[in-house]
Write an enzyme that holds these catalytic residues in place. Structure first.
Site, PDB file in Angstrom:
ATOM      1  N   ASN A   1       0.819  -1.222   0.000  1.00  0.00           N
ATOM      2  CA  ASN A   1       0.000   0.000   0.000  1.00  0.00           C
ATOM      3  C   ASN A   1       0.847   1.264   0.000  1.00  0.00           C
ATOM      4  O   ASN A   1       0.626   2.178  -0.773  1.00  0.00           O
ATOM      5  CB  ASN A   1      -0.918   0.023   1.210  1.00  0.00           C
ATOM      6  CG  ASN A   1      -2.074  -0.946   1.104  1.00  0.00           C
ATOM      7  OD1 ASN A   1      -2.765  -1.189   2.066  1.00  0.00           O
ATOM      8  ND2 ASN A   1      -2.296  -1.535  -0.057  1.00  0.00           N
TER       9      ASN A   1
ATOM     10  N   LYS B   1      -0.998   4.674   8.734  1.00  0.00           N
ATOM     11  CA  LYS B   1      -2.367   4.255   8.416  1.00  0.00           C
ATOM     12  C   LYS B   1      -3.132   4.194   9.736  1.00  0.00           C
ATOM     13  O   LYS B   1      -2.926   3.309  10.564  1.00  0.00           O
ATOM     14  CB  LYS B   1      -2.377   2.898   7.714  1.00  0.00           C
ATOM     15  CG  LYS B   1      -3.782   2.425   7.321  1.00  0.00           C
ATOM     16  CD  LYS B   1      -3.745   1.038   6.695  1.00  0.00           C
ATOM     17  CE  LYS B   1      -3.265   1.124   5.253  1.00  0.00           C
ATOM     18  NZ  LYS B   1      -3.280  -0.221   4.604  1.00  0.00           N
TER      19      LYS B   1
ATOM     20  N   GLU C   1       9.679  22.011  17.204  1.00  0.00           N
ATOM     21  CA  GLU C   1       9.637  23.359  17.760  1.00  0.00           C
ATOM     22  C   GLU C   1      11.028  23.977  17.680  1.00  0.00           C
ATOM     23  O   GLU C   1      12.027  23.352  18.064  1.00  0.00           O
ATOM     24  CB  GLU C   1       9.180  23.298  19.218  1.00  0.00           C
ATOM     25  CG  GLU C   1       9.025  24.634  19.894  1.00  0.00           C
ATOM     26  CD  GLU C   1       7.747  25.366  19.521  1.00  0.00           C
ATOM     27  OE1 GLU C   1       7.602  26.519  19.939  1.00  0.00           O
ATOM     28  OE2 GLU C   1       6.900  24.773  18.802  1.00  0.00           O
TER      29      GLU C   1
END
Length: 425
Positions: free
Chosen positions: A268, A273, A423
């Site tokens: 896939n 997922k 960050e």
């Protein structure tokens, strides 16, 4: 005698009572602190003998002998090296962990001196045996550190037990998913671990994910600081799981590429997922990165539940965020502070703002110090944490700095969170 800290990571710590010359800590631990102590250490080496008492590396036991002897609160200490499990065509060669530790007294399996103990199950590339897992963890309260599982005939590790911890472990080149949690496995934690190049010849790559907390897995499973790359199917696969999975500070990249020259390849290729088969799974993913995956970076995959997606970065996937499927009545996705660059986004049925494709500033290459994705496979630091590189870090003048929305359990510096996984301090 003194306590030497061996397991320091993300607030989880375990301590072993060992001789003052540490075989555990070496240069990659810190903070000599009291805590949980082992009742006994079993010294094990690749050439260990079951007739030895395992009192030191001068008289190491075999791994099987240590497994038979170990009790809750004790440590199997592995000499770094390769532990070869012989292969016989058509037969499985699984190691089963069916004992259980206790809360506060797990059974430890750790490599000495911050080294690597590699369990090689020896399956040739095209060979597999149904349910021939490498590690089959049916027991509870095991703690693995510095261990690798490779060339298993099916999943590298198949976990149905609970309250187990995998720290600084790796699962690669197995014949199915690297590490799968299923059939009731609950409250397992995977920290600073890697899963790569797993491929299933059984179904031409359509099953082998990096990490798979899926289907009948129980509650409380968590992944922190993990990487999954170049697996034949997906990086992380939460297929058909109604129980919440938490993923933090993790990376998934280059999944679903046919590295195996399989003419019928069917992988896939999603990074994360996050559900499927209409199960209602309210999963949460934060501070994570997906890039170079064939299909989607972050994928709803017919999850009928709302998924929480905060402070993530997605770059050059087939689709960066794919959340266009319907959800059950009363369910809604929650998107905040995410970045998409160089691919499309489909997000519906969501409470979404302060993302780079909606109310937040649009992202561009100039917002980042580096987009050199080869940096993602730099070796981990000695303590197992993900490498600190310039990849996807925000440049000093990035418009994504302080452009986010404040969220609970999301730390930041400045007036507000930055957009994306990292960050800027």
């Amino acid at each position: 005698m003194k306590y030497l800290n061996c397991f320091i990571s993300t607030g989880l710590a375990a301590f072993f009572l060992v001789n003052s010359t540490s075989v555990l800590a070496a240069d990659c631990s810190s903070d000599l602190t009291s805590g949980i102590s082992t009742k006994r250490i079993y010294y094990v080496a690749p050439n260990g003998n079951s007739s030895n008492n395992g009192s030191s590396f001068n008289a190491p036991m075999s791994f099987s002998a240590a497994m038979a002897a170990v009790n809750p609160g004790e440590l199997i200490l592995l000499k770094p090296g390769t532990y070869t499990i012989p292969y016989t065509q058509g037969k499985g060669n699984t190691i089963t962990f069916n004992k259980s530790g206790k809360d506060g007294a797990p059974i430890y399996v750790a490599a000495a001196n911050c080294g690597r103990a590699v369990f090689d199950f020896s399956f040739p590339d095209s060979q597999w045996v149904q349910a021939s897992y490498g590690f089959y963890v049916t027991g509870d309260y095991w703690y693995f550190k510095g261990v690798e599982v490779t060339r298993a005939g099916y999943q590298g590790a198949y976990v149905i037990g609970s309250h187990n911890t995998f720290e600084n472990t790796a699962f690669h080149h197995n014949r199915n998913t690297g590490l799968e949690i299923n059939n009731g496995g609950s409250y397992n934690t995977v920290i600073n671990s890697d899963a790569y190049r797993n491929y299933d010849p059984k179904k031409n790559g359509s099953m082998a994910d990096g990490f798979g907390p899926k289907q009948k897995q129980g509650p409380g499973n968590r992944f922190v600081g993990c990487r999954a790359w170049e697996n034949s199917d997906d990086g992380f696969d939460l297929f058909d799981s109604p129980q919440k999975v938490v993923i933090e500070n993790s990376w998934a990249f280059r999944n679903g590429i046919n590295y195996w020259n399989d003419s019928a390849f069917a992988g896939n290729g999603n990074g994360f997922k996050l559900g499927g088969n209409q199960a209602v799974g309210n999963h949460r993913i934060t501070r994570s990165v997906a890039f170079g995956n064939v299909s989607k970076g972050f994928d709803q995959n017919n999850n009928a539940g709302g998924v929480t997606v905060i402070n993530n970065t997605s770059y050059k996937n087939g689709i960066n965020y794919g959340f266009g499927s319907n959800v059950q009545s009363g369910q809604k996705h929650y998107f905040r502070n995410n970045v998409s660059l160089s691919a499309s986004v489909t997000v519906s049925n969501a409470d979404a703002k302060s993302n780079s494709w909606d109310t937040g500033p649009a992202a561009s290459a100039s917002d980042f110090v580096s987009l050199d994705t080869s940096l993602a496979t730099v070796s981990r630091d000695n303590d197992g944490t993900l490498p600190e590189t310039s990849l996807f870090r925000l440049s000093a003048n990035s418009k994504l700095i302080n452009a986010g929305t404040k969220e609970s359990n999301i730390s930041y510096s400045g007036s507000a969170p930055d957009l994306g996984a990292f960050e800027r301090n």
